[in-house]
Enzyme design. Sequence first.
Site, short mmCIF file in Angstrom:
data_model
loop_
_atom_site.label_atom_id
_atom_site.label_comp_id
_atom_site.label_asym_id
_atom_site.label_seq_id
_atom_site.Cartn_x
_atom_site.Cartn_y
_atom_site.Cartn_z
NE ARG A 82 -29.41 134.97 3.94
CZ ARG A 82 -28.58 135.41 4.94
NH1 ARG A 82 -27.23 135.50 4.61
NH2 ARG A 82 -28.90 134.80 6.29
NE ARG A 139 -23.17 133.98 10.73
CZ ARG A 139 -21.83 134.23 10.46
NH1 ARG A 139 -20.94 133.96 11.31
NH2 ARG A 139 -21.45 135.07 9.46
CB THR A 140 -28.59 131.37 7.28
OG1 THR A 140 -28.44 132.66 8.12
CG2 THR A 140 -30.00 131.12 7.14
CG HIS A 194 -32.55 136.08 9.05
ND1 HIS A 194 -32.69 134.73 8.67
CD2 HIS A 194 -31.14 136.08 8.98
CE1 HIS A 194 -31.70 134.14 8.84
NE2 HIS A 194 -30.62 135.12 8.79
CE LYS A 210 -28.98 130.01 -18.32
NZ LYS A 210 -29.25 128.83 -18.32
#
Length: 344
Positions: A107, A57-58, A135, A86
Amino acid sequence: MNFVGKHILSVAQLSRSDVEQIFSVADKMIPYAQRQRITRVLAGAILSNLFFEASTRTRLSFGAAFNLLGGNVLETTGLASSSLVKGESLQDFARVISGYSDVIVMRHPDAGSVAEFAESSRSPVLNGGDGSNEHPTQALLDLYTIEKELNYRRKSLDGLRIAVVGDLKYGRAVHSLLKLLKVFHNITVHMVSPPDLRAPERVIAELQEAGHEVRDFDQLELGIQAVDVLYVTRTQEERFSSAAEAIKYKGLFRINQAVYTQHCEPNTVIMHPLPRDSRETAQELSEDLDSNPNLAVFRQTDNGLLIRMALFALILDVVDKIEFHSAPVAWRADPKKWEQPPFD
Ligand code: CP
Protein backbone atom coordinates in the site's frame (compact mmCIF):
# COMPACT_ATOMS: atom_id res chain seq x y z
CA MET A 1 -6.67 -16.19 -16.54
CA ASN A 2 -3.97 -18.35 -15.04
CA PHE A 3 -3.27 -16.63 -11.71
CA VAL A 4 0.00 -18.43 -10.99
CA GLY A 5 2.79 -15.92 -10.40
CA LYS A 6 0.63 -12.96 -11.52
CA HIS A 7 0.56 -9.46 -10.03
CA ILE A 8 -2.90 -8.21 -9.00
CA LEU A 9 -2.70 -4.46 -9.53
CA SER A 10 -6.10 -3.46 -10.90
CA VAL A 11 -9.55 -4.97 -11.26
CA ALA A 12 -9.23 -4.18 -14.97
CA GLN A 13 -7.16 -7.39 -15.19
CA LEU A 14 -10.13 -9.53 -14.18
CA SER A 15 -12.84 -11.07 -16.34
CA ARG A 16 -16.12 -12.38 -15.00
CA SER A 17 -14.81 -15.94 -15.01
CA ASP A 18 -11.70 -14.80 -13.07
CA VAL A 19 -13.95 -13.24 -10.44
CA GLU A 20 -16.06 -16.40 -10.27
CA GLN A 21 -12.93 -18.53 -9.90
CA ILE A 22 -11.68 -16.38 -7.00
CA PHE A 23 -15.10 -16.62 -5.32
CA SER A 24 -15.18 -20.38 -5.74
CA VAL A 25 -11.75 -20.75 -4.09
CA ALA A 26 -12.80 -18.29 -1.36
CA ASP A 27 -15.75 -20.58 -0.54
CA LYS A 28 -13.31 -23.48 -0.08
CA MET A 29 -11.33 -21.40 2.45
CA ILE A 30 -14.22 -21.10 4.89
CA PRO A 31 -13.31 -24.10 7.11
CA TYR A 32 -9.70 -22.92 7.30
CA ALA A 33 -10.58 -19.30 8.02
CA GLN A 34 -13.01 -20.51 10.65
CA ARG A 35 -10.30 -22.75 12.22
CA GLN A 36 -12.33 -25.92 11.60
CA ARG A 37 -9.45 -27.29 9.58
CA ILE A 38 -5.75 -26.49 9.51
CA THR A 39 -3.51 -26.39 6.50
CA ARG A 40 0.22 -25.75 6.27
CA VAL A 41 0.19 -25.65 2.51
CA LEU A 42 2.32 -22.48 2.36
CA ALA A 43 4.82 -23.56 5.04
CA GLY A 44 8.19 -22.08 4.13
CA ALA A 45 6.69 -19.27 2.02
CA ILE A 46 7.22 -15.62 2.96
CA LEU A 47 4.82 -12.71 2.43
CA SER A 48 6.21 -9.17 2.64
CA ASN A 49 3.47 -6.80 3.76
CA LEU A 50 4.63 -3.26 2.88
CA PHE A 51 2.24 -0.62 4.17
CA PHE A 52 3.23 3.00 3.64
CA GLU A 53 -0.20 4.33 4.56
CA ALA A 54 -2.39 3.66 7.60
CA SER A 55 -4.27 0.37 7.53
CA THR A 56 -5.98 -2.01 9.92
CA ARG A 57 -8.11 -4.43 7.88
CA THR A 58 -6.07 -4.81 4.74
CA ARG A 59 -2.71 -5.29 6.42
CA LEU A 60 -3.90 -7.62 9.16
CA SER A 61 -6.20 -9.70 6.97
CA PHE A 62 -3.52 -10.22 4.33
CA GLY A 63 -1.17 -11.29 7.14
CA ALA A 64 -3.75 -13.53 8.80
CA ALA A 65 -4.69 -15.08 5.44
CA PHE A 66 -1.09 -15.98 4.77
CA ASN A 67 -0.60 -17.35 8.30
CA LEU A 68 -3.76 -19.44 7.97
CA LEU A 69 -2.24 -21.08 4.91
CA GLY A 70 0.89 -21.84 6.92
CA GLY A 71 3.18 -19.08 5.61
CA ASN A 72 5.29 -16.48 7.39
CA VAL A 73 4.76 -12.72 7.22
CA LEU A 74 7.34 -9.91 7.19
CA GLU A 75 6.05 -6.39 7.65
CA THR A 76 7.15 -2.83 7.31
CA THR A 77 4.79 0.05 8.07
CA GLY A 78 5.17 3.76 7.44
CA LEU A 79 7.49 5.53 5.02
CA ALA A 80 9.48 7.02 7.90
CA SER A 81 10.81 3.61 8.92
CA SER A 82 11.68 2.55 5.36
CA SER A 83 14.83 3.35 3.40
CA LEU A 84 12.57 4.93 0.76
CA VAL A 85 13.01 8.12 2.84
CA LYS A 86 16.75 7.94 2.10
CA GLY A 87 15.97 8.30 -1.60
CA GLU A 88 15.88 4.63 -2.58
CA SER A 89 13.92 4.12 -5.80
CA LEU A 90 10.88 1.85 -6.00
CA GLN A 91 12.83 -0.19 -8.57
CA ASP A 92 15.74 -0.92 -6.20
CA PHE A 93 13.32 -1.50 -3.36
CA ALA A 94 11.40 -4.06 -5.44
CA ARG A 95 14.54 -5.94 -6.44
CA VAL A 96 15.61 -6.18 -2.80
CA ILE A 97 12.26 -7.15 -1.27
CA SER A 98 11.42 -9.68 -3.98
CA GLY A 99 14.62 -11.49 -3.07
CA TYR A 100 13.24 -11.95 0.46
CA SER A 101 9.67 -12.84 -0.43
CA ASP A 102 7.51 -15.23 -2.43
CA VAL A 103 4.67 -12.73 -2.65
CA ILE A 104 4.34 -9.05 -1.74
CA VAL A 105 1.44 -6.81 -0.72
CA MET A 106 2.00 -3.08 -0.96
CA ARG A 107 0.00 0.00 0.00
CA HIS A 108 1.41 3.37 -1.00
CA PRO A 109 0.02 6.93 -1.03
CA ASP A 110 0.86 7.56 -4.70
CA ALA A 111 -1.44 6.39 -7.52
CA GLY A 112 0.46 4.03 -9.85
CA SER A 113 3.30 3.40 -7.39
CA VAL A 114 2.41 -0.24 -6.72
CA ALA A 115 2.40 -0.99 -10.47
CA GLU A 116 5.76 0.79 -10.80
CA PHE A 117 7.15 -1.32 -7.95
CA ALA A 118 5.75 -4.51 -9.51
CA GLU A 119 7.61 -3.90 -12.79
CA SER A 120 10.91 -4.53 -10.99
CA SER A 121 9.69 -7.27 -8.66
CA ARG A 122 10.62 -10.91 -9.20
CA SER A 123 7.75 -11.98 -6.92
CA PRO A 124 4.03 -11.41 -7.51
CA VAL A 125 2.70 -8.14 -6.09
CA LEU A 126 -0.83 -7.42 -4.84
CA ASN A 127 -2.04 -3.86 -4.70
CA GLY A 128 -3.21 -3.08 -1.15
CA GLY A 129 -4.28 0.43 -2.23
CA ASP A 130 -2.39 3.04 -4.27
CA GLY A 131 -3.41 6.58 -3.47
CA SER A 132 -6.92 7.33 -4.68
CA ASN A 133 -6.51 5.01 -7.66
CA GLU A 134 -7.46 1.41 -6.80
CA HIS A 135 -7.98 -1.12 -4.02
CA PRO A 136 -8.66 -4.29 -6.02
CA THR A 137 -8.86 -6.82 -3.19
CA GLN A 138 -11.34 -4.60 -1.35
CA ALA A 139 -13.53 -4.59 -4.47
CA LEU A 140 -13.34 -8.38 -4.68
CA LEU A 141 -14.35 -8.84 -1.05
CA ASP A 142 -17.12 -6.26 -1.48
CA LEU A 143 -18.48 -8.01 -4.54
CA TYR A 144 -18.23 -11.42 -2.86
CA THR A 145 -20.20 -9.98 0.05
CA ILE A 146 -22.79 -8.43 -2.26
CA GLU A 147 -23.27 -11.77 -4.03
CA LYS A 148 -23.80 -13.59 -0.74
CA GLU A 149 -26.14 -10.92 0.62
CA LEU A 150 -28.16 -10.95 -2.62
CA ASN A 151 -28.34 -14.75 -2.55
CA TYR A 152 -30.01 -14.58 0.86
CA ARG A 153 -32.53 -12.22 -0.78
CA ARG A 154 -32.98 -14.49 -3.85
CA LYS A 155 -31.30 -11.98 -6.16
CA SER A 156 -28.13 -12.11 -8.23
CA LEU A 157 -25.31 -9.78 -9.22
CA ASP A 158 -26.79 -9.41 -12.70
CA GLY A 159 -29.51 -6.80 -12.33
CA LEU A 160 -27.92 -5.29 -9.20
CA ARG A 161 -29.12 -1.82 -8.19
CA ILE A 162 -26.53 -0.10 -6.02
CA ALA A 163 -26.15 3.40 -4.54
CA VAL A 164 -22.57 4.52 -3.86
CA VAL A 165 -22.59 7.39 -1.39
CA GLY A 166 -20.03 9.95 -0.26
CA ASP A 167 -16.55 10.79 -1.50
CA LEU A 168 -16.56 9.19 -4.94
CA LYS A 169 -13.66 11.32 -6.15
CA TYR A 170 -10.93 10.07 -3.83
CA GLY A 171 -12.33 6.72 -2.63
CA ARG A 172 -10.14 4.01 -4.17
CA ALA A 173 -12.35 1.19 -2.85
CA VAL A 174 -15.37 2.58 -4.66
CA HIS A 175 -13.34 3.18 -7.84
CA SER A 176 -12.31 -0.47 -7.94
CA LEU A 177 -15.82 -1.68 -7.11
CA LEU A 178 -17.40 0.39 -9.90
CA LYS A 179 -14.80 -0.81 -12.41
CA LEU A 180 -15.39 -4.42 -11.38
CA LEU A 181 -19.16 -4.13 -11.79
CA LYS A 182 -18.60 -3.68 -15.52
CA VAL A 183 -18.21 -7.43 -16.02
CA PHE A 184 -21.81 -8.11 -14.88
CA HIS A 185 -25.08 -7.43 -16.70
CA ASN A 186 -27.79 -4.84 -16.31
CA ILE A 187 -26.34 -2.87 -13.38
CA THR A 188 -27.93 0.35 -12.12
CA VAL A 189 -25.63 2.68 -10.18
CA HIS A 190 -26.82 5.70 -8.21
CA MET A 191 -23.84 8.01 -7.69
CA VAL A 192 -24.68 10.05 -4.58
CA SER A 193 -22.08 12.68 -3.77
CA PRO A 194 -21.50 16.40 -3.39
CA PRO A 195 -20.88 17.85 -6.88
CA ASP A 196 -17.18 18.47 -6.04
CA LEU A 197 -16.67 14.82 -5.07
CA ARG A 198 -18.16 13.09 -8.11
CA ALA A 199 -16.57 9.87 -9.39
CA PRO A 200 -13.90 10.34 -12.09
CA GLU A 201 -15.42 10.80 -15.55
CA ARG A 202 -13.51 7.76 -16.84
CA VAL A 203 -15.09 5.47 -14.23
CA ILE A 204 -18.58 6.72 -15.11
CA ALA A 205 -17.94 6.48 -18.87
CA GLU A 206 -16.69 2.89 -18.62
CA LEU A 207 -19.85 1.81 -16.80
CA GLN A 208 -22.01 3.50 -19.42
CA GLU A 209 -19.97 2.03 -22.30
CA ALA A 210 -20.60 -1.41 -20.76
CA GLY A 211 -24.35 -0.71 -21.05
CA HIS A 212 -25.07 0.02 -17.39
CA GLU A 213 -27.35 2.77 -16.12
CA VAL A 214 -25.64 5.52 -14.13
CA ARG A 215 -27.67 8.20 -12.36
CA ASP A 216 -26.23 11.18 -10.47
CA PHE A 217 -27.72 12.51 -7.23
CA ASP A 218 -26.66 15.28 -4.92
CA GLN A 219 -29.53 14.63 -2.51
CA LEU A 220 -29.11 11.60 -0.29
CA GLU A 221 -32.83 10.97 0.22
CA LEU A 222 -33.44 10.56 -3.51
CA GLY A 223 -30.29 8.58 -4.30
CA ILE A 224 -30.81 5.82 -1.75
CA GLN A 225 -34.31 4.87 -2.90
CA ALA A 226 -34.99 1.78 -5.01
CA VAL A 227 -31.63 0.05 -4.62
CA ASP A 228 -30.53 -3.38 -3.35
CA VAL A 229 -27.26 -2.17 -1.82
CA LEU A 230 -26.15 1.06 -0.16
CA TYR A 231 -22.36 1.38 -0.32
CA VAL A 232 -21.37 4.25 1.96
CA THR A 233 -17.89 5.80 1.97
CA ARG A 234 -15.88 8.07 4.24
CA THR A 235 -14.63 11.51 3.20
CA GLN A 236 -11.00 10.66 2.40
CA GLU A 237 -9.54 13.46 4.50
CA GLU A 238 -5.96 12.36 3.79
CA ARG A 239 -6.38 13.19 0.07
CA PHE A 240 -7.51 16.80 0.62
CA SER A 241 -5.12 19.75 0.72
CA SER A 242 -6.05 20.38 4.37
CA ALA A 243 -8.33 19.15 7.13
CA ALA A 244 -10.23 22.43 6.76
CA GLU A 245 -10.94 21.58 3.12
CA ALA A 246 -12.17 18.06 4.01
CA ILE A 247 -14.44 19.26 6.79
CA LYS A 248 -16.60 21.06 4.21
CA TYR A 249 -17.82 17.67 2.99
CA LYS A 250 -17.97 15.68 6.19
CA GLY A 251 -21.40 15.13 7.62
CA LEU A 252 -23.21 16.15 4.40
CA PHE A 253 -24.55 12.63 3.82
CA ARG A 254 -25.40 10.65 6.93
CA ILE A 255 -27.11 7.29 6.93
CA ASN A 256 -28.79 6.41 10.21
CA GLN A 257 -31.70 4.16 11.14
CA ALA A 258 -34.29 6.91 10.68
CA VAL A 259 -33.01 7.82 7.19
CA TYR A 260 -32.81 4.13 6.28
CA THR A 261 -36.35 3.38 7.45
CA GLN A 262 -37.82 6.41 5.70
CA HIS A 263 -36.09 6.18 2.32
CA CYS A 264 -34.70 2.69 1.65
CA GLU A 265 -36.52 -0.41 0.48
CA PRO A 266 -36.91 -3.04 3.24
CA ASN A 267 -33.78 -5.23 3.55
CA THR A 268 -31.50 -2.95 1.55
CA VAL A 269 -27.96 -4.18 2.25
CA ILE A 270 -25.79 -1.60 4.05
CA MET A 271 -22.08 -1.70 3.24
CA HIS A 272 -18.97 0.41 3.87
CA PRO A 273 -15.34 -0.52 3.18
CA LEU A 274 -14.45 0.77 6.69
CA PRO A 275 -13.04 2.50 8.57
CA ARG A 276 -16.15 4.60 9.10
CA ASP A 277 -15.51 8.02 10.57
CA SER A 278 -17.31 7.97 13.91
CA ARG A 279 -16.21 11.46 14.93
CA GLU A 280 -18.97 13.94 15.56
CA THR A 281 -18.13 15.95 12.42
CA ALA A 282 -18.60 12.97 10.10
CA GLN A 283 -20.70 9.93 11.09
CA GLU A 284 -21.52 8.94 7.50
CA LEU A 285 -22.77 5.58 8.80
CA SER A 286 -24.35 5.87 12.22
CA GLU A 287 -23.71 3.35 14.97
CA ASP A 288 -27.46 3.23 15.55
CA LEU A 289 -27.50 0.85 12.55
CA ASP A 290 -25.25 -1.66 14.32
CA SER A 291 -28.14 -3.91 15.33
CA ASN A 292 -29.77 -3.72 11.89
CA PRO A 293 -29.42 -7.21 10.36
CA ASN A 294 -28.91 -5.63 6.92
CA LEU A 295 -25.66 -4.02 8.06
CA ALA A 296 -23.06 -6.17 6.27
CA VAL A 297 -19.90 -4.23 7.15
CA PHE A 298 -18.48 -6.87 9.50
CA ARG A 299 -19.38 -9.67 7.10
CA GLN A 300 -17.32 -7.70 4.57
CA THR A 301 -14.30 -7.76 6.89
CA ASP A 302 -14.68 -11.50 7.54
CA ASN A 303 -14.96 -12.14 3.82
CA GLY A 304 -11.73 -10.21 3.28
CA LEU A 305 -9.86 -13.10 4.86
CA LEU A 306 -11.41 -15.61 2.44
CA ILE A 307 -10.71 -13.51 -0.65
CA ARG A 308 -7.11 -12.88 0.37
CA MET A 309 -6.53 -16.57 1.18
CA ALA A 310 -8.00 -17.45 -2.22
CA LEU A 311 -5.71 -15.02 -4.04
CA PHE A 312 -2.61 -16.36 -2.30
CA ALA A 313 -3.64 -19.95 -3.05
CA LEU A 314 -4.24 -19.14 -6.73
CA ILE A 315 -1.09 -17.05 -7.22
CA LEU A 316 1.16 -19.55 -5.42
CA ASP A 317 -0.57 -22.49 -7.10
CA VAL A 318 -1.67 -24.50 -4.09
CA VAL A 319 -5.44 -24.58 -4.54
CA ASP A 320 -5.50 -28.29 -5.37
CA LYS A 321 -3.09 -29.20 -2.58
CA ILE A 322 -4.95 -27.68 0.35
CA GLU A 323 -7.57 -30.33 1.03
CA PHE A 324 -5.20 -33.23 0.51
CA HIS A 325 -2.39 -31.73 2.48
CA SER A 326 -0.92 -34.02 5.10
CA ALA A 327 2.86 -33.49 5.21
CA PRO A 328 4.26 -30.43 7.00
CA VAL A 329 5.59 -28.97 3.74
CA ALA A 330 3.51 -29.17 0.56
CA TRP A 331 4.80 -26.02 -1.10
CA ARG A 332 8.30 -25.50 -2.48
CA ALA A 333 10.10 -22.30 -3.46
CA ASP A 334 10.62 -21.86 -7.16
CA PRO A 335 14.41 -21.68 -7.65
CA LYS A 336 13.85 -19.56 -10.76
CA LYS A 337 12.81 -16.70 -8.51
CA TRP A 338 16.34 -16.02 -7.38
CA GLU A 339 17.90 -13.19 -9.33
CA GLN A 340 21.09 -14.31 -11.00
CA PRO A 341 24.04 -11.95 -11.46
CA PRO A 342 24.28 -10.99 -15.20
CA PHE A 343 27.90 -12.15 -15.46
CA ASP A 344 27.21 -15.69 -14.20
N1 CP B 1 -10.92 -1.01 3.93
C1 CP B 1 -9.62 -0.75 4.18
O1 CP B 1 -8.78 -0.63 3.26
O2 CP B 1 -9.32 -0.65 5.50
P1 CP B 1 -7.89 -0.32 6.09
O3 CP B 1 -7.50 1.05 5.60
O4 CP B 1 -8.04 -0.41 7.58
O5 CP B 1 -6.92 -1.35 5.55
